[in-house]
Structures are given as structure tokens and as C-alpha cells.
Write an enzyme that holds these catalytic residues in place. Structure first.
Site, PDB file in Angstrom:
ATOM      1  N   GLY A  18       0.778  -1.237   0.000  1.00  0.00           N
ATOM      2  CA  GLY A  18       0.000   0.000   0.000  1.00  0.00           C
ATOM      3  C   GLY A  18       0.802   1.276   0.000  1.00  0.00           C
ATOM      4  O   GLY A  18       0.312   2.313   0.450  1.00  0.00           O
ATOM      5  N   SER A  19       2.019   1.253  -0.585  1.00  0.00           N
ATOM      6  CA  SER A  19       2.774   2.520  -0.587  1.00  0.00           C
ATOM      7  C   SER A  19       2.176   3.514  -1.589  1.00  0.00           C
ATOM      8  O   SER A  19       2.152   4.726  -1.327  1.00  0.00           O
ATOM      9  CB  SER A  19       4.264   2.284  -0.867  1.00  0.00           C
ATOM     10  N   HIS A 115       1.944   0.693 -13.030  1.00  0.00           N
ATOM     11  CA  HIS A 115       2.688  -0.531 -13.349  1.00  0.00           C
ATOM     12  C   HIS A 115       4.187  -0.206 -13.365  1.00  0.00           C
ATOM     13  O   HIS A 115       4.593   0.839 -13.903  1.00  0.00           O
ATOM     14  CB  HIS A 115       2.250  -1.056 -14.727  1.00  0.00           C
ATOM     15  N   ASP A 151      -2.445  -4.734 -18.426  1.00  0.00           N
ATOM     16  CA  ASP A 151      -1.506  -3.605 -18.561  1.00  0.00           C
ATOM     17  C   ASP A 151      -1.455  -3.056 -19.989  1.00  0.00           C
ATOM     18  O   ASP A 151      -0.385  -2.702 -20.502  1.00  0.00           O
ATOM     19  CB  ASP A 151      -0.094  -4.029 -18.099  1.00  0.00           C
ATOM     20  N   GLU A 180       6.824   5.949  -9.081  1.00  0.00           N
ATOM     21  CA  GLU A 180       5.402   5.584  -9.142  1.00  0.00           C
ATOM     22  C   GLU A 180       4.581   6.535  -8.287  1.00  0.00           C
ATOM     23  O   GLU A 180       3.519   7.022  -8.697  1.00  0.00           O
ATOM     24  CB  GLU A 180       5.183   4.153  -8.625  1.00  0.00           C
TER      25      GLU A 180
END
Ligand code: GRF
Length: 211
Positions: A18-19, A115, A151, A180
């Protein structure tokens, strides 16, 4: 799509650490943020992602596959929970299940994902390992709309990350992850402020977007 109090409501689906969820929650808490996080939904009740959401006072919902007789019923429950939260945008953040066309049809052009590669290179699992094994010198991460492939949907933002001599999967993954967090929050902000066509019609994003 509903935007109570002028902010885009977001539901985050996450299966693990969950970052990225944490980065989105942190960005949503900044003054003037154009979006808020309405719910965190996971297929596993015990993951750090849900704990992070609870700590931030965000509704944390666990929906387990084994509680349902079929994938169709499970996906319908996920969609019901997301819809009930009032979310206009669904963000996948390390959600480890492929969502069915039936789920996606509940939020047409309204589901995005992050992704850890420069798509269309290295879709699927272990993207960072795939990049190292191919010997590419530059990899990175991608935020994209989700379609019914894996993706494959229209790309929103990408960030490049050079592969360093002696890189391991762990080292490379952690440098990609930092990027990300930046591009995921930026993409959600761009959607929430109307800089990206939304809900997305499903075509590649070719027009210039404001930086
Ligand atoms: C990220 O690398 C993301 O790109 C991939 O799954 C990982 C999730 O990490 N889809 P976290 O749970 O957000 O920390």
C-alpha cells in the site's frame, strides 16, 4: 461522475503493502488537493494497505474471493463497494487480481493503474525482474487507464528510471517505486482538474497535456 464538494472522489483497490495508496492519501490531504480518497478496498483483510487507510480515517473494506461462489459474484461485490463509496475514479494500486469486463463496465473509462515498467514493455508480473533479465538500460513506470487486457490500456503518464550497474530487483524496484508515487498522484490530480479526458474514451492519449 460524482464530485461532491468539488473534489473527485477516489476508491483505491490494493492487495498488499500500500505505498502507492499511502502516496495518494498523503496527496489528497494537502491543502487545495483536487481529489479525496473515499474508500480503500482489498481482497485481503490483513494487508498493510488497509491498515494505512484506517490510520488516515478512510473507510477500509475487505472483500475476499473465497466468500463468493464465483469470480463474477466477487467482482460484482468489489464494484458495489466502490460504487457505494461514491467514487468517480477507481485507482488500482498493487491490486493482484485481474478485473473482469463486467467490473470495468460499471466504471467505463474510469479505472486507472500503476505498473512498474515503461509499458508496453514488460507487462504482467515481475516487471522489474523482466527488465533486468532483458538487460535494458532504462526502465520506469506507467500510469494507464485499465481496459480488458493486462496492462494494455491508454497511457496517462510515464517516468523513466535508469538501470544502474550492479542493480538488483530490490534496488531497481525501490527507485521505480519512488517515481510511481510521483506520477500516480500527478495523474490523479490531472484527471481531477480536467487535464486528461475523463471518463476516458479508450483511445491513446495523443494530445499534449499541460505539465
Ligand atoms: C507497485 O510496484 C505497482 O506498480 C504494482 O504493484 C506494486 C504495489 O506497491 N502494480 P504498493 O502496494 O503500492 O507499495
Amino acid at each position: 461522475m460524482p464530485r461532491p464538494s468539488g473534489k473527485l472522489k477516489v476508491a483505491i483497490l490494493a492487495s498488499g503493502r500500500g505505498s502507492n495508496l499511502g502516496a495518494l492519501i498523503a496527496a489528497s490531504a494537502l491543502p487545495g488537493a483536487p481529489f479525496c480518497v473515499a474508500a480503500a478496498i482489498s481482497d485481503n483483510p490483513d494487508v498493510p494497505a488497509l491498515a494505512r487507510a484506517r490510520e488516515a480515517g478512510i473507510e477500509a473494506i475487505a472483500i475476499q474471493r473465497q466468500s463468493f461462489p464465483s469470480k463474477a459474484a466477487f467482482d460484482a461485490a468489489l464494484a458495489d463497494a466502490a460504487e457505494k463509496s461514491g467514487a468517480g475514479l477507481i485507482c488500482l494500486a498493487g491490486f493482484m487480481r485481474v478485473l473482469s469486463p463486467a467490473f470495468l463496465s460499471r466504471f467505463p473509462g474510469g479505472v486507472i493503474n500503476v505498473h512498474p515498467s515503461l509499458l508496453p514493455s514488460f507487462p504482467g508480473l515481475d516487471a522489474q525482474k523482466q527488465a533486468l533479465e532483458h538487460g535494458v538500460k532504462i526502465t520506469g513506470c506507467t500510469v494507464h487507464f485499465v481496459d480488458d487486457g493486462v496492462d494494455t490500456g491508454p497511457i496517462i503518464l510515464q517516468a523513466a528510471v535508469p538501470v544502474e550497474p550492479g542493480d538488483t530487483v530490490e534496488l531497481l524496484s525501490s527507485r521505480i517505486l519512488a517515481q510511481e508515487h510521483l506520477i500516480y498522484t500527478k495523474a490523479v490530480e490531472m484527471i481531477a482538474t480536467g487535464q486528461i479526458p475523463f471518463p476516458h474514451p479508450g483511445r491513446p492519449l495523443l494530445s499534449k497535456t499541460k505539465e
